[in-house]
Design a protein around this motif. Structure first.
Motif, PDB file in Angstrom:
ATOM      1  N   GLU A   1       9.697   4.505 -11.729  1.00  0.00           N
ATOM      2  CA  GLU A   1      10.537   4.497 -10.535  1.00  0.00           C
ATOM      3  C   GLU A   1      11.050   3.085 -10.268  1.00  0.00           C
ATOM      4  N   ASN A   2      12.277   3.014  -9.766  1.00  0.00           N
ATOM      5  CA  ASN A   2      12.903   1.727  -9.515  1.00  0.00           C
ATOM      6  C   ASN A   2      13.542   1.740  -8.126  1.00  0.00           C
ATOM      7  N   PRO A   3      13.128   0.815  -7.250  1.00  0.00           N
ATOM      8  CA  PRO A   3      12.151  -0.241  -7.497  1.00  0.00           C
ATOM      9  C   PRO A   3      10.732   0.302  -7.587  1.00  0.00           C
ATOM     10  N   LEU A   4       9.898  -0.407  -8.298  1.00  0.00           N
ATOM     11  CA  LEU A   4       8.521   0.019  -8.492  1.00  0.00           C
ATOM     12  C   LEU A   4       7.799   0.062  -7.142  1.00  0.00           C
ATOM     13  N   PRO A   5       7.312   1.243  -6.733  1.00  0.00           N
ATOM     14  CA  PRO A   5       6.770   1.384  -5.368  1.00  0.00           C
ATOM     15  C   PRO A   5       5.300   1.000  -5.248  1.00  0.00           C
ATOM     16  N   LEU A   6       4.915  -0.117  -5.835  1.00  0.00           N
ATOM     17  CA  LEU A   6       3.527  -0.561  -5.718  1.00  0.00           C
ATOM     18  C   LEU A   6       3.344  -1.359  -4.431  1.00  0.00           C
ATOM     19  N   MET A   7       2.240  -1.097  -3.752  1.00  0.00           N
ATOM     20  CA  MET A   7       1.917  -1.777  -2.507  1.00  0.00           C
ATOM     21  C   MET A   7       0.859  -2.850  -2.743  1.00  0.00           C
ATOM     22  N   ASP A   8       0.885  -3.860  -1.910  1.00  0.00           N
ATOM     23  CA  ASP A   8      -0.165  -4.863  -1.888  1.00  0.00           C
ATOM     24  C   ASP A   8      -1.320  -4.315  -1.047  1.00  0.00           C
ATOM     25  N   PRO A   9      -2.564  -4.509  -1.478  1.00  0.00           N
ATOM     26  CA  PRO A   9      -3.696  -4.017  -0.678  1.00  0.00           C
ATOM     27  C   PRO A   9      -3.677  -4.516   0.758  1.00  0.00           C
ATOM     28  N   ASP A  10      -3.072  -5.680   0.983  1.00  0.00           N
ATOM     29  CA  ASP A  10      -3.023  -6.223   2.341  1.00  0.00           C
ATOM     30  C   ASP A  10      -2.152  -5.372   3.263  1.00  0.00           C
TER      31      ASP A  10
END
Length: 298
Positions: free
Chosen positions: A218-227
């Motif tokens: 997927e674009n943009p890559l939907p990765l979240m920061d743990p914070d």
């Protein structure tokens, strides 16, 4: 044991078993083609590719014969199920899956290209080992997706020593889209379209393999920061990882529904048949509670 690993400065998001897809509709069932943009067969133009099978789209007469055979088999199946239901004194014993309506009849019923590429296009560089009709029975192919690259890995069908080899790679930025295809048997097909307009149609070993790859692309890559997690979500992640072997990678995906999908993977545990699965996963709401699955979440 030789297992491919990402570089120290990149994150592996998914690794799943894939191959070029196979036609499912009657005219193209069991077949696949490699085409240029004029719909000409290009398999003889692909450098280094060994000889493969030659397919011809089934004519109407052959389709009718196959349909007649299926109809006869269906009548027999219905009759058999009727007897079984009478004996059991119960309702239906099963359902028959159908493909539904094609999304792209020209490329799913009238023809079935798994490579669509003009001369010099990126899709033409894909390795022949992706073709299950060409590679040895002892071999498998996996697609690996990182935050930087997309790779095709070749390996042996041996859990103890898969002997990974990089067969092909490209920058992630060269991928324009990855699309799940509804008109596919067992819901395993997807396409990857490159920024030069060329594309390929691949199939995962199962639906999970397909979904892992398309989600990773997927674009943009939907990765979240743990914070960015809420206190309840942080607690849910801690509970998810309790008792799990350390050394894996935790990935947190923001999903279209608003839910958060968490996976934990151990990258040194490769199954040649499937790839790398999740040692733990959870789909959760804003409070960290189990969320109801919606289309596109997984």
């Amino acid at each position: 044991m030789t297992i491919w690993q990402p570089d120290p400065n990149e994150t592996l998001i998914a690794r799943s078993a894939v191959s070029f897809a196979t036609g499912a509709a009657t005219p193209v069932a069991g077949m696949r083609w490699f085409r240029d943009t004029g719909r000409t067969d290009i398999q003889d133009e692909l450098p280094g590719w060994p000889e493969g099978p030659r397919f011809t789209v089934r004519g109407k007469t052959e389709r009718r014969l196959r349909s007649g055979a299926k109809f006869g088999a269906s009548v027999l199946l219905v009759a058999t199920l009727g007897v079984l239901e009478s004996l059991a004194g119960s309702g239906s014993t099963g359902t028959v899956a159908t493909l539904g309506a094609p999304e792209d009849p020209e490329n799913e019923v009238e023809d079935f290209p798994v490579m669509w590429a003009a001369p010099g296009a990126l899709a033409r560089s894909l390795p022949w080992q992706l073709d299950p009709a060409r590679r040895p029975e002892t071999d498998r192919t996996h697609l690996a997706v990182t935050d930087r690259r997309v790779l095709v890995l070749g390996l042996l069908n041996d859990v103890d020593n898969p002997f990974d080899e990089v067969l092909w790679e490209t920058e992630r930025s060269h991928v324009a889209a990855a699309t799940r295809k509804e008109f596919s048997r067992y819901d395993t097909d997807f396409t990857i379209t490159f920024t030069d307009g060329s594309w390929c149609r691949l199939a995962g070993r199962d639906t999970n393999c397909r979904d892992d790859i398309t989600r990773a692309l997927e674009n943009p890559l939907p990765l979240m920061d743990p914070d960015d997690l809420t206190p309840g979500q942080h607690q849910a992640v801690r509970e998810l990882l309790e008792g799990k072997e350390p050394g894996g990678t935790l990935l947190i995906h923001r999903r279209p529904s608003g839910s958060v999908y968490v996976t934990y993977r151990l990258h040194d545990r490769v199954d040649p048949t499937y790839g790398i699965g999740s040692a733990a996963f959870k789909l959760m709401d804003a409070d960290g509670q189990n969320a109801r699955f919606r289309k596109g979440d997984i």
